[in-house]
Design a protein around this motif. Structure first.
Motif, PDB file in Angstrom:
ATOM      1  N   ARG A 179      -1.556   2.492  -2.817  1.00 49.95           N
ATOM      2  CA  ARG A 179      -3.010   1.832  -3.533  1.00 49.95           C
ATOM      3  C   ARG A 179      -3.584   1.504  -1.753  1.00 49.95           C
ATOM      4  O   ARG A 179      -3.043   1.341  -0.831  1.00 49.95           O
ATOM      5  CB  ARG A 179      -2.586   0.551  -3.761  1.00 49.95           C
ATOM      6  N   ASP A 180      -5.217   1.287  -1.970  1.00 49.77           N
ATOM      7  CA  ASP A 180      -5.828   0.853  -0.823  1.00 49.77           C
ATOM      8  C   ASP A 180      -6.126  -0.514  -1.015  1.00 49.77           C
ATOM      9  O   ASP A 180      -6.777  -0.892  -2.278  1.00 49.77           O
ATOM     10  CB  ASP A 180      -7.180   1.497  -0.777  1.00 49.77           C
TER      11      ASP A 180
ATOM     12  N   GLU B 154       0.862  -1.292  -0.057  1.00 43.42           N
ATOM     13  CA  GLU B 154      -0.067  -0.072  -0.087  1.00 43.42           C
ATOM     14  C   GLU B 154       1.088   1.142   0.113  1.00 43.42           C
ATOM     15  O   GLU B 154       0.592   2.092  -0.751  1.00 43.42           O
ATOM     16  CB  GLU B 154      -0.805  -0.166   1.297  1.00 43.42           C
TER      17      GLU B 154
END
Length: 301
Positions: A291-292, A286
């Motif tokens: 990113r999630d 992440e």
């Protein structure tokens, strides 16, 4: 998420939970904080995926994503020979795939790509056309591949885009790359497959920004008993903020064994404290890729 996928994920999670309990029960009496069976609930970022041309027929894109779903793999870092495989998979599931550009194409392969005419132009063209977030995974097998002019150009391409080089090599090529530019961002493929654990620890300590994926190292890390291999446990704990797991689907037999590979990774993660297991499973990725990553991605594209 469809009911069929939910049932599939539930079945795999139940199986993984059972395996994790067998591997190491988290016992309230001994005060252990190991994640144990709860490892089954973690989303996985697979940091070493290939979708090479021989896989396109037996493993079409929809099947690959179904396999990711079944194993709780929320997202993957994908490079392919040729790059068209990566783009096919990314176009099918753009929320699940982080693409990176492998240099191999046509007659340019793992042993000769650094001497292949027009490689600079090829890489630049693909990077301009598609949103790759890394260059690699590529091999540096020996000193004959240390093409300084090419690698300085590759480093410039990567730094201009703030992306990683994903390097399959021993320790010395990594030192050489950092000698060309100490600020280059590197993911060390397989944590230096072929190098002893002591050399891996030394290099990770020497270069505090070096990341590594542990693909093909899962059995070495797991060890033969109920605890991790001691040398690898030291690496995992000392560099917990810089590691990610991976499958390395470089041949179709790896796709055939994908469930078992992910199961083995969850086994060794189950022997870690929760916060460390979460970092290596997905939280480091992440941070690295912005990113999630969660189980909410399962069943989606």
């Amino acid at each position: 998420m469809t009911m069929a996928i939910k049932r599939s994920v539930s079945t795999v999670v139940a199986s993984l939970a059972f395996v994790a309990l067998q591997v190491h029960s988290v016992n309230a009496q001994d005060g252990s904080d190991l994640i144990g069976q709860d490892v089954a609930d973690l989303p996985i970022f697979d940091a070493h995926v290939h979708y090479k041309e021989p896989a396109w027929g037996p493993y079409p894109v929809e099947r690959v994503v179904e396999m990711m779903d079944r194993n709780g793999v929320a997202m993957g870092l994908v490079s392919s020979t040729p790059d068209e495989g990566t783009i096919m998979l990314w176009e099918y599931a753009p929320n699940r795939i982080v693409p990176e550009l492998r240099p191999y194409h046509g007659n340019a392969g793992s042993s000769n790509w650094t001497r292949f005419s027009g490689m600079d132009d090829y890489l630049e063209w693909r990077l301009e056309r598609y949103p790759h977030e890394g260059i690699g995974e590529f091999h540096i097998r020996n000193r004959s591949m240390w093409n300084e002019e090419l690698f300085r150009n590759i480093i410039d391409m990567a730094k201009a885009r703030d992306i990683y080089l994903h390097v399959h090599s021993g320790t010395e090529p990594i030192r050489w790359l950092y000698g060309l530019d100490p600020d280059v961002k590197i993911i060390w493929a397989h944590a230096g497959l072929g190098e002893p654990a002591s050399a891996v620890h030394a290099l990770m300590k020497e270069y505090p920004n070096l990341l590594a994926d542990t693909s093909l190292r899962e059995y070495a890390i797991l060890g033969p008993g109920d605890t991790l291999d001691p040398e690898w446990e030291r690496i995992v704990m000392d560099f917990q903020d810089r590691l990610m797991i991976g499958s390395d689907s470089w041949v179709n037999s790896q796709w055939d064994s994908y469930d078992a590979i992910m199961d083995t990774n969850r086994q060794w993660l189950s022997r870690l404290p929760r916060d460390v297991a979460e970092k290596i499973a997905f939280r480091n990725a992440e941070r690295y890729f912005g990113r999630d990553i969660s189980m909410d991605l399962i069943g989606k594209r």
